[in-house]
Scaffold this active site. Structure first.
Site, PDB file in Angstrom:
ATOM      1  N   GLU A  95      -8.290   7.805  10.626  1.00 53.09           N
ATOM      2  CA  GLU A  95      -9.366   7.436   9.717  1.00 53.09           C
ATOM      3  C   GLU A  95     -10.239   6.363  10.367  1.00 53.09           C
ATOM      4  OE1 GLU A  95      -8.502   4.667   6.519  1.00 53.09           O
ATOM      5  OE2 GLU A  95      -6.377   5.187   6.716  1.00 53.09           O
ATOM      6  N   CYS A 129      -4.537   7.452   5.260  1.00 55.06           N
ATOM      7  CA  CYS A 129      -3.292   7.435   6.054  1.00 55.06           C
ATOM      8  C   CYS A 129      -2.598   8.792   6.112  1.00 55.06           C
ATOM      9  CB  CYS A 129      -2.345   6.376   5.484  1.00 55.06           C
ATOM     10  SG  CYS A 129      -3.101   4.750   5.407  1.00 55.06           S
ATOM     11  N   THR A 171      -2.207  -7.038   5.433  1.00 53.37           N
ATOM     12  CA  THR A 171      -1.582  -5.704   5.449  1.00 53.37           C
ATOM     13  C   THR A 171      -2.234  -4.798   6.500  1.00 53.37           C
ATOM     14  OG1 THR A 171      -2.972  -4.905   3.619  1.00 53.37           O
ATOM     15  CG2 THR A 171      -0.840  -5.827   3.035  1.00 53.37           C
ATOM     16  N   HIS A 264       5.477   6.227   4.083  1.00 55.32           N
ATOM     17  CA  HIS A 264       4.290   5.537   4.591  1.00 55.32           C
ATOM     18  C   HIS A 264       4.436   4.071   4.182  1.00 55.32           C
ATOM     19  CE1 HIS A 264       0.330   4.108   5.289  1.00 55.32           C
ATOM     20  NE2 HIS A 264       0.088   3.940   4.005  1.00 55.32           N
TER      21      HIS A 264
END
Ligand SMILES: CC(C)(COP(=O)(O)OP(=O)(O)OC[C@H]1O[C@@H](n2cnc3c(N)ncnc32)[C@H](O)[C@@H]1OP(=O)(O)O)[C@@H](O)C(=O)NCCC(=O)NCCS
Length: 500
Positions: A95, A129, A171, A264
């Site tokens: 992405e 993701c 993050t 994930h």
């Protein structure tokens, strides 16, 4: 159903299609999350305990999505002594978009030039993701299809996960994972066992074409992730039970049927909560759970809860986190090595978790296990599927080779360079200001990159990008060898992604 293929078609499919080799690339520098808490002025423990993150890898302006994928693919090919004409399909999941038309895949074709092999299907796939998983499914599906020509498929998932300053920044992360796909794999896909859930939501998206940063609704993204997990798990359960029924097995599926469960991982704490969520799912779907003793002990009060009302229910979360403590240690904790140490890599995140499980176990501990894999991409798209580890753990077996190839992961994580939060912030600012510029020469140090790393040397006035590669460390490509950050002084090769 019109057009459907009878199940007998399965007899002609190649056996045990799945992941044969797996290569992880992580950047050579990181910022410490405890130091970042102080720098950001948040309460001590928020990033390290609250989110479960220890370190965050990041890239200077020397690396972009093309260079990350070049590095991971070449490393995989070299370490497995593969020639480029053995590859018939190459898929990219990312992405991190630096060109609205030209794919990363076409940039990677430069690695194939010397072999003369241009007969390579596949292109880039994007949805937050989830792109790496979609790319992986394309590769597996190709090997099991009438289009397959007998060669390997290669999948690379890569991303630079960066956020604007604020609560989402800790993050972030960066990296790439390359995977070799074919038959007789040590990690074989369970056929017909994919539980998918896709839905429209604006939880995380990148509408600003000149910014690397997403627009994030953090709370909504957690809700979407957990709701997708519930749905995928339920679909997976129905499918596996239907398969068992066909085979004459009358059994209810539960988490116990997975030897390992990987997710994930945007941050480690969410993964631990997700494992607890699966125990909640098992509890609610069990027609007669034992609440007197065992793992559901004392959970009677939660018998009537509705999953869609519990995403942020503290009592439910606390009770099932407690109930799942041992299961987490047994099935999931080991998968968080890379996520804890390097952060979210977006598309490669879940495959970094898979690599971590393999890296910290022996072939004997892995053999015969079923690994559940939950992939989530905002927007949102999610699948829970499973892999079967081969029973053959003998020395020199495909599984033994796979485990050996990842045995240097911890050493590579530890050989990275720590930088202070202000150096990290300066790098983020530099990327903000320069990542889309033409006529640009990157400023980041080349000497700090790991040996064998591709890096950006120049973006010309027509936005064409040129790359060079740090020489690989001698002996780096032997299984189990350790990358050495100080070696590889010379630039080995130069390529461009424009005209030659
Ligand atoms: C995840 C995200 C929303 C968290 O940001 P935030 O709202 O500022 O963080 P919170 O205030 O919820 O704090 C995070 C956690 O740390 C805990 N915490 C806060 N201070 C703490 C401290 N001093 N010590 C220990 N824990 C602490 C909070 O209780 C919270 O835990 P909980 O989730 O169990 O409630 C944000 O980082 C984000 O948007 N990330 C990107 C999107 C993402 O990763 N989504 C996931 C699904 S894809």
């Amino acid at each position: 159903m019109p057009g459907s293929v009878p199940a007998s078609g399965e007899a002609t499919w190649p056996k045990d299609v799945g992941i044969i080799a797996l290569e992880v690339y992580i950047p050579a520098q990181y910022v410490d999350q405890t130091e970042l808490e102080q720098y950001d002025g948040v309460a001590a423990g928020k990033y390290t305990i609250g989110l479960g993150q220890a370190r965050m890898g990041f890239c200077s302006d020397r690396e972009d999505i093309n260079s990350l994928c070049l590095t991971a693919v070449q490393r995989l090919m070299e370490r497995n002594s593969l020639s480029y004409d053995t590859i018939g399909r190459l898929e990219v999941g990312t992405e991190t978009i630096i060109d609205k038309s030209k794919s990363v895949k076409t940039v990677l074709m430069q690695l194939f030039e010397e072999s003369g092999n241009t007969d390579v299907e596949g292109i880039d796939t994007t949805n937050a993701c989830y792109g790496g998983t979609a790319a992986l499914f394309n590769a597996v599906n190709w090997v099991e299809s009438s289009s397959w020509d007998g060669r390997y498929a290669l999948v690379v998932a890569g991303d630079i996960a960066v956020y604007a300053t604020g609560s989402a920044r800790p993050t972030g992360g960066a990296g790439a994972v390359a995977m070799l796909i074919g038959p007789n794999a040590p990690l074989a896909f369970d056929r017909g066992l994919r539980g998918t859930h896709m839905q429209h939501a604006y939880d995380f998206y990148k509408p600003d074409m000149v910014s690397e940063y997403p627009v994030v609704d953090g709370k909504l993204s957690i809700q979407c992730y957990l709701s997708a997990l519930d749905r995928c798990y339920s679909v997976y359960r129905s499918k596996i039970q239907a398969q068992w029924q066909k085979e004459g097995i009358d059994k209810r599926f539960s988490l116990e049927d997975f030897g390992f469960m990987v997710f994930h991982s945007p941050y480690c704490k969410l993964v631990q909560k997700s494992l607890a969520r699966l125990v909640l799912n098992d509890f609610l779907s069990d027609p007669n759970p034992n609440t007197e003793s065992g793992k559901f002990s004392g959970l009677e009060a939660f018998r009537e809860v509705k999953p869609e009302e519990t995403y942020f229910d503290r009592d439910v979360e606390k009770a099932f986190m407690k109930a799942s403590t041992e299961t987490f240690v047994e099935k999931t904790k080991a998968s968080l090595l890379l996520s804890n140490q390097n952060g979210n890599m977006y598309t490669p995140s879940v495959y970094g978790c898979l690599a971590s499980v393999i890296a910290v176990h022996t072939p004997q501990e892995l053999a015969g296990k079923r690994i559940g894999v939950f992939s989530y991409g905002s927007g949102f798209a999610a699948t829970l599927y499973s892999l079967r580890v081969t029973q053959d753990a003998t020395p020199g077996s495909a599984l033994d080779n796979l485990v050996a190839s990842l045995s240097d992961l911890l050493v590579r994580l530890d050989s990275r360079r720590k930088v202070s939060p202000d150096v990290f912030a300066a790098n983020m600012k530099l990327r903000e200001e320069t990542h889309h510029l033409a006529n640009y020469i990157p400023q980041g140090s080349v000497d700090d990159l790991f040996p064998g790393t591709w890096y950006l040397t120049h973006v010309d006035d027509k936005h064409r990008r040129q790359y060079a590669r740090r020489a690989p460390w001698i002996g780096q490509f032997d299984h189990g060898d350790r990358a050495h950050p100080q070696s590889g002084k010379e630039d080995a090769v130069t390529i461009t992604n424009g005209e030659h």
